[in-house]
Design a protein around this motif. Structure first.
Motif, PDB file in Angstrom:
ATOM      1  N   ILE A  77       7.115  16.484  11.065  1.00  0.00           N
ATOM      2  CA  ILE A  77       6.322  15.458  10.213  1.00  0.00           C
ATOM      3  C   ILE A  77       7.328  15.716   9.157  1.00  0.00           C
ATOM      4  O   ILE A  77       7.699  14.047   8.177  1.00  0.00           O
ATOM      5  CB  ILE A  77       5.075  15.513   9.872  1.00  0.00           C
ATOM      6  CG1 ILE A  77       4.066  15.059  11.785  1.00  0.00           C
ATOM      7  CG2 ILE A  77       3.837  14.159   9.288  1.00  0.00           C
ATOM      8  CD1 ILE A  77       3.055  15.441  11.194  1.00  0.00           C
ATOM      9  N   LEU A  78       7.378  16.421   8.174  1.00  0.00           N
ATOM     10  CA  LEU A  78       7.832  16.549   7.177  1.00  0.00           C
ATOM     11  C   LEU A  78       9.459  16.218   6.900  1.00  0.00           C
ATOM     12  O   LEU A  78       9.457  15.978   6.028  1.00  0.00           O
ATOM     13  CB  LEU A  78       8.089  18.164   6.467  1.00  0.00           C
ATOM     14  CG  LEU A  78       6.293  19.075   6.132  1.00  0.00           C
ATOM     15  CD1 LEU A  78       6.805  20.415   6.425  1.00  0.00           C
ATOM     16  CD2 LEU A  78       5.284  18.046   4.925  1.00  0.00           C
ATOM     17  N   LEU A  79      10.035  16.814   8.219  1.00  0.00           N
ATOM     18  CA  LEU A  79      11.169  15.837   8.234  1.00  0.00           C
ATOM     19  C   LEU A  79      11.300  14.917   7.690  1.00  0.00           C
ATOM     20  O   LEU A  79      12.896  14.345   7.553  1.00  0.00           O
ATOM     21  CB  LEU A  79      11.442  16.817   9.524  1.00  0.00           C
ATOM     22  CG  LEU A  79      12.390  18.348   8.917  1.00  0.00           C
ATOM     23  CD1 LEU A  79      12.426  19.056  10.729  1.00  0.00           C
ATOM     24  CD2 LEU A  79      13.495  19.273   8.244  1.00  0.00           C
ATOM     25  N   LEU A  80      10.878  14.092   9.043  1.00  0.00           N
ATOM     26  CA  LEU A  80      10.706  12.497   9.711  1.00  0.00           C
ATOM     27  C   LEU A  80      10.595  12.247   7.952  1.00  0.00           C
ATOM     28  O   LEU A  80      10.593  10.664   7.840  1.00  0.00           O
ATOM     29  CB  LEU A  80       9.050  12.315  10.017  1.00  0.00           C
ATOM     30  CG  LEU A  80       9.531  11.897  11.694  1.00  0.00           C
ATOM     31  CD1 LEU A  80       8.262  12.227  12.156  1.00  0.00           C
ATOM     32  CD2 LEU A  80      11.560  11.540  12.264  1.00  0.00           C
ATOM     33  N   ILE A  81       9.625  12.516   7.151  1.00  0.00           N
ATOM     34  CA  ILE A  81       9.149  12.569   6.076  1.00  0.00           C
ATOM     35  C   ILE A  81      10.285  12.210   5.112  1.00  0.00           C
ATOM     36  O   ILE A  81      11.137  11.271   3.882  1.00  0.00           O
ATOM     37  CB  ILE A  81       8.330  12.688   4.927  1.00  0.00           C
ATOM     38  CG1 ILE A  81       6.434  12.760   5.721  1.00  0.00           C
ATOM     39  CG2 ILE A  81       8.096  12.645   3.319  1.00  0.00           C
ATOM     40  CD1 ILE A  81       5.922  13.432   5.162  1.00  0.00           C
ATOM     41  N   VAL A  82      11.139  13.401   4.774  1.00  0.00           N
ATOM     42  CA  VAL A  82      12.076  13.440   3.986  1.00  0.00           C
ATOM     43  C   VAL A  82      13.522  12.678   4.263  1.00  0.00           C
ATOM     44  O   VAL A  82      14.027  11.694   3.475  1.00  0.00           O
ATOM     45  CB  VAL A  82      12.445  15.074   4.045  1.00  0.00           C
ATOM     46  CG1 VAL A  82      14.576  15.094   3.025  1.00  0.00           C
ATOM     47  CG2 VAL A  82      11.784  16.365   3.390  1.00  0.00           C
ATOM     48  N   SER A  83      13.415  12.653   5.575  1.00  0.00           N
ATOM     49  CA  SER A  83      14.605  11.275   6.165  1.00  0.00           C
ATOM     50  C   SER A  83      14.643  10.172   5.981  1.00  0.00           C
ATOM     51  O   SER A  83      14.641   9.310   5.775  1.00  0.00           O
ATOM     52  CB  SER A  83      14.816  11.331   7.434  1.00  0.00           C
ATOM     53  OG  SER A  83      13.547  10.894   8.659  1.00  0.00           O
ATOM     54  N   SER A  84      12.967   9.880   6.034  1.00  0.00           N
ATOM     55  CA  SER A  84      12.762   7.864   6.187  1.00  0.00           C
ATOM     56  C   SER A  84      12.544   8.033   4.567  1.00  0.00           C
ATOM     57  O   SER A  84      13.450   6.751   3.255  1.00  0.00           O
ATOM     58  CB  SER A  84      11.173   8.583   5.845  1.00  0.00           C
ATOM     59  OG  SER A  84      11.009   7.831   7.684  1.00  0.00           O
ATOM     60  N   ALA A  98       9.148   2.036   0.992  1.00  0.00           N
ATOM     61  CA  ALA A  98       9.377   3.067   1.510  1.00  0.00           C
ATOM     62  C   ALA A  98       8.556   4.272   2.000  1.00  0.00           C
ATOM     63  O   ALA A  98       8.476   4.601   3.013  1.00  0.00           O
ATOM     64  CB  ALA A  98      10.049   4.432   0.066  1.00  0.00           C
ATOM     65  N   VAL A  99       7.277   3.620   0.906  1.00  0.00           N
ATOM     66  CA  VAL A  99       6.200   4.424   1.738  1.00  0.00           C
ATOM     67  C   VAL A  99       5.664   3.513   3.013  1.00  0.00           C
ATOM     68  O   VAL A  99       5.013   3.995   4.209  1.00  0.00           O
ATOM     69  CB  VAL A  99       4.343   3.849   0.938  1.00  0.00           C
ATOM     70  CG1 VAL A  99       3.398   4.336   1.115  1.00  0.00           C
ATOM     71  CG2 VAL A  99       4.576   4.599  -0.330  1.00  0.00           C
ATOM     72  N   PHE A 100       5.875   1.986   2.993  1.00  0.00           N
ATOM     73  CA  PHE A 100       5.614   1.820   4.275  1.00  0.00           C
ATOM     74  C   PHE A 100       6.568   2.610   5.177  1.00  0.00           C
ATOM     75  O   PHE A 100       6.083   2.759   7.036  1.00  0.00           O
ATOM     76  CB  PHE A 100       6.481   0.451   4.123  1.00  0.00           C
ATOM     77  CG  PHE A 100       6.412  -0.211   5.635  1.00  0.00           C
ATOM     78  CD1 PHE A 100       5.218  -0.710   6.397  1.00  0.00           C
ATOM     79  CD2 PHE A 100       8.248  -0.269   6.295  1.00  0.00           C
ATOM     80  CE1 PHE A 100       5.639  -1.658   8.096  1.00  0.00           C
ATOM     81  CE2 PHE A 100       8.019  -1.615   7.450  1.00  0.00           C
ATOM     82  CZ  PHE A 100       7.114  -1.496   8.496  1.00  0.00           C
ATOM     83  N   VAL A 101       8.209   2.107   5.314  1.00  0.00           N
ATOM     84  CA  VAL A 101       8.902   3.403   6.259  1.00  0.00           C
ATOM     85  C   VAL A 101       8.607   5.012   6.553  1.00  0.00           C
ATOM     86  O   VAL A 101       8.608   5.293   7.963  1.00  0.00           O
ATOM     87  CB  VAL A 101      10.345   3.363   5.013  1.00  0.00           C
ATOM     88  CG1 VAL A 101      11.496   3.912   6.555  1.00  0.00           C
ATOM     89  CG2 VAL A 101      11.048   2.087   5.669  1.00  0.00           C
TER      90      VAL A 101
END
Length: 250
Positions: A77-84, A98-101
């Protein structure tokens, strides 16, 4: 085709308290084995069978197939947040978007889709793929729902590396017009999705009480069949997804 079910009842989840304990450990970083989690992530990309060999050891020592450590999910989840955030910072300056993505990627792509896939696999394995045994003294084994979600998480990580990380760095090339970007985009999606299903197969093939687990390889054939069709039709999946989230390419 799936074999006919010989069980007279629907699969049911275990009543043990593993899941509540698992959720409680999510907020306790000191109880997570971060080093082992990164070791698993590395080997899922290079030697996935080694990871599932360790799953057998886990069953022998903890008497459950599923992880009792939520570190893998938390780090994903943390990695997905960083990539998003990286995608949003590069292609859209809006904080709201960005929050939506971030929410779409973490909650829909990873958690919701993962829960649906895990539930489907949990149902299919317990209902159709368990081996018949005539020995009444053998303890009946079932696929744990949490293990099915673990299998999804394991399969998702290499897909994340290809479609979220590598694609980010070569996205200017992939979304360009022309045959080469079209071909490359379809190929990386084919590789990522096929490898996802291969790891999904390995996750269930390691369970000794399941049979005919090659069922989980069938989607790879479907992907391979549709890839040239998508290429010939001019469909670029990278361009399509970038349009969905950032609407910058037409």
């Amino acid at each position: 085709m799936l074999p006919t079910s010989s069980k007279g009842r629907m699969p049911s989840r275990s009543n043990n308290p593993v899941f509540p304990q698992y959720l409680r450990r999510i907020i306790k970083w000191q109880q997570m084995d971060i080093e082992y989690t990164f070791w698993q992530m590395l080997h899922l990309c290079t030697s996935p069978k080694v990871v599932y060999q360790h799953t057998k050891y886990h069953k022998q020592t903890k008497n459950q197939w599923a992880r009792d450590d939520p570190a893998f999910i938390v780090i994903c989840i943390l990695l997905l947040i960083v990539s998003s955030v990286a995608y949003s910072a590069t292609y859209d300056r809006s904080i709201g978007h960005a929050v939506f993505v971030v929410m779409s990627v973490t909650c829909v792509h990873f958690l919701l889709v993962g829960a649906v896939v895990a539930t489907f696999c949990w149902f299919v394995t317990n209902t159709y793929l368990r081996e018949e045994t005539s020995n009444s003294h053998v303890v009946e084994q079932r696929v744990e729902w949490l293990y099915a979600f673990d299998v999804h998480c394991n399969s998702f990580f290499p897909l994340f590396i290809v479609l979220y990380v590598i694609q980010f760095f070569i996205s200017p090339l992939l979304v360009a017009h022309g045959f080469v970007p079209l071909l490359l985009s379809n190929l990386i999606f084919t590789v990522a999705i096929s490898y996802y299903h291969y790891l999904n197969f390995l996750g269930y093939d390691v369970l000794p009480f399941l049979e005919k687990t090659t069922f989980f390889l069938y989607p790879i054939g479907i992907v391979i069949i549709f890839t040239p069709i998508l290429i010939l039709s001019g469909f670029n999946p990278s361009r399509y997804l970038m349009n969905v989230y950032f609407s910058q390419w037409s």
